[in-house]
Design a protein around this motif. Structure first.
Motif, short mmCIF file in Angstrom:
data_model
loop_
_atom_site.label_atom_id
_atom_site.label_comp_id
_atom_site.label_asym_id
_atom_site.label_seq_id
_atom_site.Cartn_x
_atom_site.Cartn_y
_atom_site.Cartn_z
N SER A 21 50.94 60.05 64.58
CA SER A 21 49.55 59.92 65.03
C SER A 21 48.61 60.86 64.29
O SER A 21 47.44 60.55 64.08
N ARG A 24 49.31 59.70 59.77
CA ARG A 24 49.67 58.38 59.24
C ARG A 24 48.91 57.96 58.00
O ARG A 24 49.36 57.13 57.24
N GLU A 54 57.58 48.36 67.42
CA GLU A 54 56.54 47.43 67.87
C GLU A 54 55.71 48.02 69.01
O GLU A 54 54.48 47.97 68.98
N TYR A 56 55.15 51.12 69.86
CA TYR A 56 54.31 52.24 69.44
C TYR A 56 53.50 51.95 68.18
O TYR A 56 52.86 52.84 67.62
N GLN A 57 53.53 50.71 67.74
CA GLN A 57 52.73 50.23 66.60
C GLN A 57 52.90 51.14 65.37
O GLN A 57 51.93 51.58 64.76
N LYS A 59 53.57 50.74 62.22
CA LYS A 59 53.66 49.77 61.13
C LYS A 59 53.20 50.31 59.79
O LYS A 59 53.46 49.71 58.77
N THR A 60 52.53 51.43 59.78
CA THR A 60 52.09 52.03 58.52
C THR A 60 53.27 52.67 57.84
O THR A 60 54.00 53.43 58.44
#
Length: 62
Positions: A21, A24, A54, A56-57, A59-60
């Motif tokens: 967080s 990123r 998924e 915690y998203q 995806k980066t």
């Protein structure tokens, strides 16, 4: 795995979420394998890695 080990694994996984967080969009050391570490701690805690990513998203890609 005993409770102390599970707590340590949870602590490490939580620290990775905080790191994600806060950093990123920042470059990281090329040897740092964020997703490998997340997968390792998910296994330690018997969590589904793909679902964790998924939820915690995460995806980066660094």
């Amino acid at each position: 795995m005993d409770q102390k080990d599970k707590l340590k694994a949870f602590e490490e996984l939580f620290d990775l979420l905080v790191f994600f967080s806060e950093n990123r969009d920042m470059p990281v050391d090329k040897d740092f394998n964020f997703f490998g570490k997340v997968e390792y701690y998910c296994k330690q805690l018997d969590l589904d890695y793909n679902e964790f990513i998924e939820v915690y998203q995460l995806k980066t890609i660094f």
